[in-house]
Design a protein around this motif. Structure first.
Motif, PDB file in Angstrom:
ATOM      1  N   ASN A 169       9.037 -84.917 -83.998  1.00 33.63           N
ATOM      2  CA  ASN A 169      10.249 -84.848 -83.185  1.00 33.63           C
ATOM      3  C   ASN A 169      11.391 -85.474 -83.978  1.00 33.63           C
ATOM      4  O   ASN A 169      11.191 -85.954 -85.107  1.00 33.63           O
ATOM      5  N   LEU A 170      12.582 -85.459 -83.395  1.00 32.70           N
ATOM      6  CA  LEU A 170      13.758 -85.963 -84.112  1.00 32.70           C
ATOM      7  C   LEU A 170      13.563 -87.407 -84.554  1.00 32.70           C
ATOM      8  O   LEU A 170      13.828 -87.758 -85.701  1.00 32.70           O
ATOM      9  N   LYS A 171      13.078 -88.239 -83.629  1.00 38.21           N
ATOM     10  CA  LYS A 171      12.944 -89.666 -83.917  1.00 38.21           C
ATOM     11  C   LYS A 171      12.028 -89.868 -85.123  1.00 38.21           C
ATOM     12  O   LYS A 171      12.336 -90.649 -86.030  1.00 38.21           O
ATOM     13  N   HIS A 172      10.936 -89.128 -85.142  1.00 40.71           N
ATOM     14  CA  HIS A 172       9.993 -89.280 -86.251  1.00 40.71           C
ATOM     15  C   HIS A 172      10.592 -88.753 -87.558  1.00 40.71           C
ATOM     16  O   HIS A 172      10.400 -89.360 -88.619  1.00 40.71           O
ATOM     17  N   ALA A 173      11.320 -87.639 -87.477  1.00 38.34           N
ATOM     18  CA  ALA A 173      11.943 -87.086 -88.688  1.00 38.34           C
ATOM     19  C   ALA A 173      12.968 -88.070 -89.250  1.00 38.34           C
ATOM     20  O   ALA A 173      13.064 -88.260 -90.474  1.00 38.34           O
ATOM     21  N   LEU A 174      13.732 -88.718 -88.372  1.00 36.44           N
ATOM     22  CA  LEU A 174      14.715 -89.722 -88.830  1.00 36.44           C
ATOM     23  C   LEU A 174      13.996 -90.896 -89.497  1.00 36.44           C
ATOM     24  O   LEU A 174      14.433 -91.411 -90.523  1.00 36.44           O
ATOM     25  N   ASP A 175      12.871 -91.253 -88.907  1.00 33.54           N
ATOM     26  CA  ASP A 175      12.067 -92.346 -89.438  1.00 33.54           C
ATOM     27  C   ASP A 175      11.542 -91.998 -90.842  1.00 33.54           C
ATOM     28  O   ASP A 175      11.617 -92.797 -91.775  1.00 33.54           O
ATOM     29  N   LEU A 176      11.040 -90.767 -90.980  1.00 31.24           N
ATOM     30  CA  LEU A 176      10.545 -90.313 -92.294  1.00 31.24           C
ATOM     31  C   LEU A 176      11.681 -90.335 -93.314  1.00 31.24           C
ATOM     32  O   LEU A 176      11.507 -90.741 -94.462  1.00 31.24           O
ATOM     33  N   ASP A 177      12.860 -89.889 -92.876  1.00 33.66           N
ATOM     34  CA  ASP A 177      14.002 -89.831 -93.789  1.00 33.66           C
ATOM     35  C   ASP A 177      14.379 -91.237 -94.256  1.00 33.66           C
ATOM     36  O   ASP A 177      14.621 -91.464 -95.444  1.00 33.66           O
ATOM     37  N   ARG A 178      14.419 -92.162 -93.306  1.00 34.89           N
ATOM     38  CA  ARG A 178      14.755 -93.557 -93.656  1.00 34.89           C
ATOM     39  C   ARG A 178      13.787 -94.122 -94.685  1.00 34.89           C
ATOM     40  O   ARG A 178      14.161 -94.857 -95.579  1.00 34.89           O
ATOM     41  N   LYS A 179      12.518 -93.738 -94.552  1.00 30.05           N
ATOM     42  CA  LYS A 179      11.501 -94.264 -95.477  1.00 30.05           C
ATOM     43  C   LYS A 179      11.385 -93.433 -96.747  1.00 30.05           C
ATOM     44  O   LYS A 179      10.491 -93.648 -97.563  1.00 30.05           O
ATOM     45  N   GLY A 180      12.234 -92.412 -96.886  1.00 32.01           N
ATOM     46  CA  GLY A 180      12.165 -91.557 -98.076  1.00 32.01           C
ATOM     47  C   GLY A 180      10.949 -90.647 -98.084  1.00 32.01           C
ATOM     48  O   GLY A 180      10.484 -90.225 -99.144  1.00 32.01           O
ATOM     49  N   LEU A 181      10.428 -90.351 -96.902  1.00 34.14           N
ATOM     50  CA  LEU A 181       9.195 -89.558 -96.836  1.00 34.14           C
ATOM     51  C   LEU A 181       9.411 -88.090 -96.457  1.00 34.14           C
ATOM     52  O   LEU A 181       8.445 -87.338 -96.338  1.00 34.14           O
ATOM     53  N   LEU A 182      10.660 -87.688 -96.246  1.00 33.17           N
ATOM     54  CA  LEU A 182      10.900 -86.245 -96.065  1.00 33.17           C
ATOM     55  C   LEU A 182      10.790 -85.612 -97.445  1.00 33.17           C
ATOM     56  O   LEU A 182      11.375 -86.109 -98.413  1.00 33.17           O
ATOM     57  N   HIS A 183      10.060 -84.507 -97.514  1.00 29.07           N
ATOM     58  CA  HIS A 183       9.851 -83.858 -98.812  1.00 29.07           C
ATOM     59  C   HIS A 183      11.178 -83.299 -99.326  1.00 29.07           C
ATOM     60  O   HIS A 183      11.858 -82.545 -98.640  1.00 29.07           O
ATOM     61  N   ARG A 184      11.554 -83.698-100.540  1.00 25.15           N
ATOM     62  CA  ARG A 184      12.773 -83.176-101.162  1.00 25.15           C
ATOM     63  C   ARG A 184      12.498 -82.942-102.627  1.00 25.15           C
ATOM     64  O   ARG A 184      11.899 -83.796-103.283  1.00 25.15           O
ATOM     65  N   GLN A 185      12.915 -81.810-103.128  1.00 24.30           N
ATOM     66  CA  GLN A 185      12.825 -81.611-104.581  1.00 24.30           C
ATOM     67  C   GLN A 185      14.116 -80.954-105.062  1.00 24.30           C
ATOM     68  O   GLN A 185      14.651 -80.049-104.431  1.00 24.30           O
ATOM     69  N   TYR A 186      14.621 -81.467-106.185  1.00 22.96           N
ATOM     70  CA  TYR A 186      15.977 -81.109-106.628  1.00 22.96           C
ATOM     71  C   TYR A 186      15.988 -80.248-107.884  1.00 22.96           C
ATOM     72  O   TYR A 186      17.019 -80.032-108.476  1.00 22.96           O
ATOM     73  N   ASN A 187      14.788 -79.784-108.304  1.00 19.84           N
ATOM     74  CA  ASN A 187      14.718 -78.984-109.520  1.00 19.84           C
ATOM     75  C   ASN A 187      14.877 -77.500-109.172  1.00 19.84           C
ATOM     76  O   ASN A 187      13.930 -76.862-108.723  1.00 19.84           O
ATOM     77  N   LEU A 188      16.082 -76.983-109.339  1.00 23.51           N
ATOM     78  CA  LEU A 188      16.392 -75.575-109.081  1.00 23.51           C
ATOM     79  C   LEU A 188      15.897 -75.077-107.719  1.00 23.51           C
ATOM     80  O   LEU A 188      15.163 -74.081-107.631  1.00 23.51           O
ATOM     81  N   PRO A 189      16.285 -75.746-106.648  1.00 23.23           N
ATOM     82  CA  PRO A 189      15.859 -75.273-105.315  1.00 23.23           C
ATOM     83  C   PRO A 189      16.405 -73.865-105.046  1.00 23.23           C
ATOM     84  O   PRO A 189      17.537 -73.568-105.416  1.00 23.23           O
TER      85      PRO A 189
END
Ligand SMILES: [Cu+2]
Length: 267
Positions: A169-189
């Motif tokens: 849910n939103l709260k959990h997604a915000l929590d993941l983002d704060r902890k740097g746990l949302l998957h992100r990759q910046y190599n030619l997305p």
């Protein structure tokens, strides 16, 4: 492409997640800066009506009836999109500002089925990040979100790495983002303009808001469009747009509004 299980952060041979693709053309470095200028979290879900809340005298709410018999409305950031009576692009100055709303600015009388013209303003040329979070969580249903006017880069997608979390849910997604746990990759997305949000998961999109205007951002299932799974991404201001041509066709309500008879003048 786009496995429904949304397992995108490990190597697999049976499927490819869009977030694993690499763009063939260069990506603007500004889009990949660590902190975007604007960050928008958009959870979306269904609201299920009890028939007794729908079928009352003088009540004309739209909803869809799902195959199981549920009476369903859609909410993005707790708002069900209602189309304005005239196009903002050519008649914005005639539309009452109170029609428009967003997560930071809800109508005072908003209840569980909050209805207004969901619009999010972003400055021209800003770097925008959007995180869509699937709170619908119907098994085997992934909502394909489409943005008009510009393509975006798919930075990340997935499900919660926390195995104790059964439903994101939103709260959990915000929590993941704060902890740097949302998957992100910046190599030619990769560049896309439509993307299925994994069931019970999330996607992270980035774009440079360099095309001014009022752009619809919506789930592409027609049934979901008509029950409000849309919003307007408003890029720039009226000054960034060319003037409306003289004698440009106009439109507005063809019937007086049921809820507010003075809501829009008929020309
Ligand atoms: Cu949908």
């Amino acid at each position: 492409m786009n496995p429904l299980d949304a397992i995108c952060d490990v190597k697999r041979n049976d499927a490819v997640c869009v977030s694993n693709l690499k763009s063939a053309k260069p990506v603007d470095k500004a889009v990949l800066q660590e902190r975007p200028d604007v960050k928008i979290f958009l959870p979306f879900r269904f609201h299920f009506y009890k028939p007794k809340d729908l079928f009352k005298e003088n009540m004309y709410k739209n909803f869809l009836v799902a195959p199981g018999g549920d009476h369903v409305l859609s909410l993005v950031d707790e708002i069900s999109y209602t189309a304005p009576p005239a196009p903002p692009l050519s008649q914005m100055h005639e539309l009452p500002p109170e029609l428009f709303c967003n997560g930071d600015n809800r109508p005072a009388d908003c209840s569980v089925d909050c209805r207004c013209t969901h619009m999010i303003d972003v400055p021209l040329n800003s770097i925008v990040e959007i995180v869509l979070v699937d709170e619908v969580q119907s098994p085997n249903l992934s909502h394909p979100f489409h943005l008009h006017g510009t393509s975006y880069n798919v930075i990340g997608m997935g499900r919660s790495p926390d195995k104790n979390i059964k439903k994101i849910n939103l709260k959990h997604a915000l929590d993941l983002d704060r902890k740097g746990l949302l998957h992100r990759q910046y190599n030619l997305p990769p560049f896309k303009d439509t993307l299925a949000v994994p069931n019970n998961g999330y996607v992270v999109l980035r774009l440079k808001a360099d095309n001014p205007g009022y752009w619809l951002f919506h789930c592409h299932f027609i049934f979901h469009i008509v029950i409000g799974m849309n919003l307007i991404l408003h890029i720039g201001t009226q000054r960034d747009l060319p003037p409306v041509p003289p004698n440009f066709p106009r439109c507005g309500h063809h019937l007086p509004s049921i809820t507010s008879p003075t809501y829009y003048p008929i020309h």
